[in-house]
Design a protein around this motif. Sequence first.
Motif, short mmCIF file in Angstrom:
data_model
loop_
_atom_site.label_atom_id
_atom_site.label_comp_id
_atom_site.label_asym_id
_atom_site.label_seq_id
_atom_site.Cartn_x
_atom_site.Cartn_y
_atom_site.Cartn_z
N THR A 82 0.93 -1.30 0.04
CA THR A 82 0.06 -0.07 -0.02
C THR A 82 0.66 1.14 0.13
O THR A 82 0.64 2.40 -0.66
N ARG A 83 2.07 1.13 0.69
CA ARG A 83 2.78 2.43 0.90
C ARG A 83 3.25 2.70 -0.42
O ARG A 83 3.64 3.80 -0.91
N ALA A 132 -2.46 10.09 12.48
CA ALA A 132 -2.96 10.05 10.99
C ALA A 132 -1.60 10.82 10.09
O ALA A 132 -1.26 10.28 9.18
N LEU A 135 1.29 8.59 9.95
CA LEU A 135 1.02 7.71 8.93
C LEU A 135 1.33 8.11 7.28
O LEU A 135 1.70 7.46 6.59
N GLU A 136 0.95 9.42 7.42
CA GLU A 136 0.71 9.97 5.84
C GLU A 136 2.07 10.20 5.50
O GLU A 136 2.53 10.20 4.43
N LEU A 140 0.79 6.51 3.89
CA LEU A 140 -0.47 5.77 4.20
C LEU A 140 -1.58 6.90 4.55
O LEU A 140 -1.20 7.66 5.70
N VAL A 142 -4.73 8.28 6.20
CA VAL A 142 -6.12 7.52 7.08
C VAL A 142 -7.26 8.22 6.85
O VAL A 142 -7.26 9.60 6.85
N TRP A 145 -10.94 5.81 11.60
CA TRP A 145 -10.22 4.51 12.52
C TRP A 145 -11.32 3.58 12.91
O TRP A 145 -12.56 3.94 13.20
N CYS A 240 -6.81 1.19 11.15
CA CYS A 240 -7.37 2.49 10.22
C CYS A 240 -7.89 1.92 8.99
O CYS A 240 -7.55 0.72 8.54
N CYS A 242 -7.18 2.80 5.46
CA CYS A 242 -5.93 3.83 4.86
C CYS A 242 -6.00 3.66 3.37
O CYS A 242 -6.36 2.43 2.66
N LYS A 245 -1.04 6.75 -0.48
CA LYS A 245 -1.04 8.25 -0.77
C LYS A 245 -0.79 8.37 -2.37
O LYS A 245 -1.28 9.61 -2.80
N TRP A 248 -4.26 8.49 -3.55
CA TRP A 248 -4.98 9.41 -2.93
C TRP A 248 -4.72 10.75 -3.78
O TRP A 248 -5.41 11.49 -4.20
#
Length: 330
Positions: A82-83, A132, A135-136, A140, A142, A145, A240, A242, A245, A248
Motif C-alpha cells: 500500500t505504501r 494520521a 502515517l501519511e 498511508l 488515514v 479509525w 485504520c 488507509c 498516498k 489519494w
Amino acid sequence: MKTVSIPRHVFTVIASVSLLAAAVSAQAANWRGWNIHPDGYPNTEALEAFSEAVAERTDGRVTPRVYNNAVLGDQSDAIEQTRNGALDFANFNMGPMGPIVPETDVFSLPFLFTDIDHMHRVMDGEIGERFADALESKGLVVLSWFDSGARSIYNTQRPIRTPEDVRGLKIRVMNNDLYVQMMAALGGNATPMAYGEVYQSLTTGVLDGAENNFPSFESSNHYEAAGYFSLTEHLIIPECLCVAKSSWDALSEEDQEIVRDEGMKASELQRALWVESSEESRQLVLDAGVEINEVDDKQAFQTLMEPMYEEFIANNPGTGELIEEIRAAQ
C-alpha cells in the motif's frame, strides 16, 4: 458521390477526446483493497459498503474492490504494497505497524486504554490526527479509525484469573517485540506466529493458547480447540482505513471529499457492527461450551507491566508525555 473534406483540426479534437476517454477509463481501472478478515466480518461488511458507495458517488471514476482473507499477502507485505501503491487501500491493525511508523508502538502497551470508548475518544480527536499525520508521512492516508475490540487470553488448559495462571503457557502473539515482553512479564512463553497457523497449532499442542477478541476467536474456529476464554482485556488496539498516498494524490479534490466522507461512514458502520458481532460471537462460543470468566483483579496484571512501560519510555523519548495525554483524554 460528393467527397466531404474534414479539416485537420477536427481529427485533432477527436484524437484528444479519445485520449481523454482512455485516461478516464484508466483512472477507473479498479482500486484494489486488502483485508485480512473473512466474509461477513464487521470490517469486511464496512469495507464492502465503502467500496460500493465510493463507486456510486464517483460515477465509476473510483471503483474499489476488496480482497478478503489476506489473499493478497500478510499484513506486513500489504503495508508495504500500500505504501508503494501496489495496493490502493486497506484496513490495518496498528499492532504490526511499529516497524514502519514507530509512534504507533504506543498502542501495543498493555492496558493503555481504560475501555473501548476511551480509545474512540482518543483516535477521533487531536491525538488521532497526529497519528494520521505520522502515517501519511510514510505513504498511508488515514480516512478513519476502526474498532478491534479488546483482546483477551484464551487457551486449552485452564481459566486465567491471576498472572500465575499464565505461567508456562505457550501463547501465540502478533509479531511485535512488545507482545513478547508482555507475555514474558506474565510468565508465559510468547510465540509469534502467522494467524492462519494458530488453529492447527492449538489442536496439535504446539500452542496452549492465543489472545484476541470474540469475533476473531469465533470466526477462526479457535473456540473448537481452546475451551477457556478469560477477559483480561489487556490490549485495545485501533485500526485504520488507509489509502495509498499515491492513489489519494491522483484523485480530484471532489473525489477526495467523497472518499473521505465514505471512509468516515465506514467507520461508523464498522463500530456498530462490531458491537453486534461481539455479542453474537460471545453467545455462540458460550453455547458451544467455552468457559468464559471475568478477571476480577486486573491491577495484578497491570502492575507486572510497569517495568515494560519504564523501558519503553526510556527507549522512546517523548512517549511518556504522550502516554499521559492518552490516559487523560476525555
